[in-house]
Design an enzyme around this catalytic site. Structure first.
Site, PDB file in Angstrom:
ATOM      1  N   GLY A  53       0.625  -1.216  -0.114  1.00  0.00           N
ATOM      2  CA  GLY A  53      -0.202  -0.048  -0.041  1.00  0.00           C
ATOM      3  C   GLY A  53       0.895   1.322   0.039  1.00  0.00           C
ATOM      4  O   GLY A  53       1.626   1.263   0.859  1.00  0.00           O
ATOM      5  N   ALA A  54       0.648   1.964  -0.987  1.00  0.00           N
ATOM      6  CA  ALA A  54       1.661   3.337  -1.104  1.00  0.00           C
ATOM      7  C   ALA A  54       2.114   4.046  -0.090  1.00  0.00           C
ATOM      8  O   ALA A  54       3.291   4.135   0.165  1.00  0.00           O
ATOM      9  CB  ALA A  54       1.325   4.019  -2.424  1.00  0.00           C
ATOM     10  N   GLN A 193      -5.782  -8.636  -2.656  1.00  0.00           N
ATOM     11  CA  GLN A 193      -5.613  -7.640  -1.451  1.00  0.00           C
ATOM     12  C   GLN A 193      -7.184  -7.239  -1.015  1.00  0.00           C
ATOM     13  O   GLN A 193      -7.479  -6.788   0.185  1.00  0.00           O
ATOM     14  CB  GLN A 193      -5.002  -6.261  -1.789  1.00  0.00           C
ATOM     15  CG  GLN A 193      -3.565  -6.302  -2.031  1.00  0.00           C
ATOM     16  CD  GLN A 193      -3.307  -6.784  -3.401  1.00  0.00           C
ATOM     17  OE1 GLN A 193      -3.994  -7.429  -4.182  1.00  0.00           O
ATOM     18  NE2 GLN A 193      -2.071  -6.154  -3.651  1.00  0.00           N
ATOM     19  N   ASP A 234      -1.570   5.111  -6.401  1.00  0.00           N
ATOM     20  CA  ASP A 234       0.025   4.885  -6.044  1.00  0.00           C
ATOM     21  C   ASP A 234       0.834   6.121  -6.770  1.00  0.00           C
ATOM     22  O   ASP A 234       1.811   6.280  -6.005  1.00  0.00           O
ATOM     23  CB  ASP A 234       0.391   3.494  -6.855  1.00  0.00           C
ATOM     24  CG  ASP A 234      -0.197   2.300  -5.932  1.00  0.00           C
ATOM     25  OD1 ASP A 234      -1.384   2.139  -6.304  1.00  0.00           O
ATOM     26  OD2 ASP A 234       0.434   1.848  -4.893  1.00  0.00           O
ATOM     27  N   ASN A 244      -2.809   3.136 -10.262  1.00  0.00           N
ATOM     28  CA  ASN A 244      -3.248   2.296  -8.888  1.00  0.00           C
ATOM     29  C   ASN A 244      -3.478   0.749  -9.302  1.00  0.00           C
ATOM     30  O   ASN A 244      -3.059   0.577 -10.499  1.00  0.00           O
ATOM     31  CB  ASN A 244      -4.600   2.582  -8.548  1.00  0.00           C
ATOM     32  CG  ASN A 244      -5.116   2.221  -7.496  1.00  0.00           C
ATOM     33  OD1 ASN A 244      -4.245   2.412  -6.343  1.00  0.00           O
ATOM     34  ND2 ASN A 244      -6.429   1.669  -7.135  1.00  0.00           N
ATOM     35  N   LYS A 245      -3.773  -0.024  -8.383  1.00  0.00           N
ATOM     36  CA  LYS A 245      -3.640  -1.419  -8.703  1.00  0.00           C
ATOM     37  C   LYS A 245      -4.152  -2.060  -9.867  1.00  0.00           C
ATOM     38  O   LYS A 245      -5.128  -1.311 -10.446  1.00  0.00           O
ATOM     39  CB  LYS A 245      -4.252  -2.158  -7.374  1.00  0.00           C
ATOM     40  CG  LYS A 245      -4.552  -3.435  -7.579  1.00  0.00           C
ATOM     41  CD  LYS A 245      -3.282  -4.436  -7.543  1.00  0.00           C
ATOM     42  CE  LYS A 245      -2.115  -3.981  -6.699  1.00  0.00           C
ATOM     43  NZ  LYS A 245      -0.895  -4.374  -6.843  1.00  0.00           N
TER      44      LYS A 245
HETATM   45  O1  MRU Z   1       0.592  -3.697  -4.646  1.00  0.00           O
HETATM   46  P1  MRU Z   1      -0.048  -3.051  -3.488  1.00  0.00           P
HETATM   47  O2  MRU Z   1      -0.899  -3.749  -2.753  1.00  0.00           O
HETATM   48  O3  MRU Z   1       0.859  -2.122  -2.697  1.00  0.00           O
HETATM   49  O4  MRU Z   1      -0.998  -2.004  -4.216  1.00  0.00           O
HETATM   50  C1  MRU Z   1      -1.677  -1.223  -3.537  1.00  0.00           C
HETATM   51  C2  MRU Z   1      -2.619  -0.048  -4.059  1.00  0.00           C
HETATM   52  O5  MRU Z   1      -2.648  -0.289  -5.195  1.00  0.00           O
HETATM   53  C3  MRU Z   1      -3.481   0.810  -3.628  1.00  0.00           C
HETATM   54  O6  MRU Z   1      -4.670   1.055  -4.226  1.00  0.00           O
HETATM   55  C4  MRU Z   1      -2.614   1.880  -3.163  1.00  0.00           C
HETATM   56  O7  MRU Z   1      -1.485   1.836  -2.952  1.00  0.00           O
HETATM   57  C5  MRU Z   1      -3.378   3.051  -2.385  1.00  0.00           C
HETATM   58  S1  MRU Z   1      -3.398   2.323  -0.677  1.00  0.00           S
HETATM   59  C6  MRU Z   1      -3.984   3.417   0.422  1.00  0.00           C
END
Ligand code: MRU
Length: 337
Positions: A53-54, A193, A234, A244-245
């Site tokens: 999570g970023a 996730q 992200d 984003n994801k």
């Molecule tokens: O690969 P991850 O689980 O780190 O990806 C997370 C995401 O894409 C979230 O949507 C993003 O980091 C925002 S979290 C507040």
């Protein structure tokens, strides 16, 4: 609201000398804490998605530099080495670079006790993110009417931040204040996730939550009354393009097709003022086993390849608004950094 969520789950604990990381790969089945005593151990926890999570990646990395300073007596070489190592962990989320760039400047400018200054900064980054979450939550909930049904993606809650979350923080605050009636969470393949973390967080908070597979979104939007889609970010470019994801772009396109508002919730530490648009966003490629590992007997490279980008870029034109710690915003974000 903030206090009750913090009691439910915290992804990191800093005890002044060591960093304790809740291993998110084991959730929801098991609660396992990893003890990180070095920047290298912190970097490995980030790479392996033990912490993800970023925003919380940025916080963990800051503590990783603090660990390097504590262990080495803050020699310039050890700080630089730690920053460079941590910068190589995950390329997409900007919060990591926001934190590391700040620490690099701090170390270069500090006179006196550099270790103490770095530790203080890491703790401040953690606390500031908690405050940002609350500011986003308030701004986002103000957009909503009573009884909304929200679709979200990935995990953007307390596990992903220093506070109650970005998109899930908005949803949580909205639920506590009667604006949100229920949440729909996508599974979020390949790592799950949404299925493993978001559903768990919602259950802890008592928020009614429905899990669906990622390929059910069009059907959901066409048959259920979804009020809006809220996801995290992200990295956000000056023109508003947002990574984003992986799979977020599909949600944004479908939301547009069904005329449903689509929002990004992110703190200012996610905004990359150096990027004009999403074209040059670095997109992380993850190991094939994340995809093939779900199926018995499948192994990439034998008679097929695997494509596993961890993120995609949603163009600004598909994004209704940005819920930030500075209120509801629209691009361009020229002065973001
Ligand atoms: O690969 P991850 O689980 O780190 O990806 C997370 C995401 O894409 C979230 O949507 C993003 O980091 C925002 S979290 C507040």
């Amino acid at each position: 609201v903030f206090d009750s969520v913090k009691r439910v789950v915290t992804p990191l604990r800093w005890d002044g000398r060591e960093l304790w990381i809740l291993d998110q790969r084991k959730l929801p089945g098991r609660i396992v804490w990893i003890r990180a005593r070095t920047a290298e151990q912190t970097a490995r926890a980030i790479e392996s998605l033990a912490v993800r999570g970023a925003p919380v990646i940025g916080i963990a990395a800051a503590y990783g530099v603090a660990l390097a300073a504590l262990r080495s007596g803050a020699t310039a070489q050890s700080i630089t080495h730690a920053i460079e190592r941590l910068a190589r962990t995950r390329p997409t989320g900007y919060n990591l670079f926001h934190a590391l760039n700040g620490l690099r400047l701090l170390a270069a400018r500090s006179r006196g006790n550099i270790t103490a200054a770095i530790v203080r900064r890491a703790v401040k980054i953690h606390r500031d993110d908690a405050r940002s979450c609350l500011q986003m939550a308030k701004a986002g909930a103000a957009l909503m009417r009573k009884g909304e049904r929200i679709l979200t993606y990935c995990n953007t809650g307390a596990l992903a931040t220093g506070g109650i979350g970005t998109a899930l923080g908005v949803i949580h605050f909205g639920y506590q204040t009667g604006k949100v009636a229920e949440v729909f969470a996508c599974e979020t393949r390949p790592v799950g996730q949404g299925a493993r973390l978001t559903v768990w967080e919602c259950a802890q908070a008592g928020i009614p939550c429905t899990l669906l597979c990622d390929n059910m979104v069009a059907s959901l939007l066409s048959t259920k009354k979804i009020s809006r889609v809220i996801v995290g970010a992200d990295r956000i470019a000056r023109n508003g393009d947002t990574s984003n994801k992986i799979g977020t772009l599909q949600l944004a396109l479908l939301a547009r097709a069904y005329r449903i508002p689509f929002h990004i919730a992110a703190p200012f530490s996610t905004f990359d003022g150096s990027l004009r648009s999403g074209k040059a966003m670095p997109i992380e490629q993850r190991p094939p086993a994340e995809i093939t590992g779900w199926y018995d007997g499948l192994s990439a490279g034998k008679n097929f390849e695997v494509w596993n980008p961890a993120f995609d870029v949603t163009p600004a034109k598909l994004i209704t608004s940005y819920i930030t710690d500075r209120g509801i915003l629209h691009p361009p974000f020229d002065r973001a950094d």
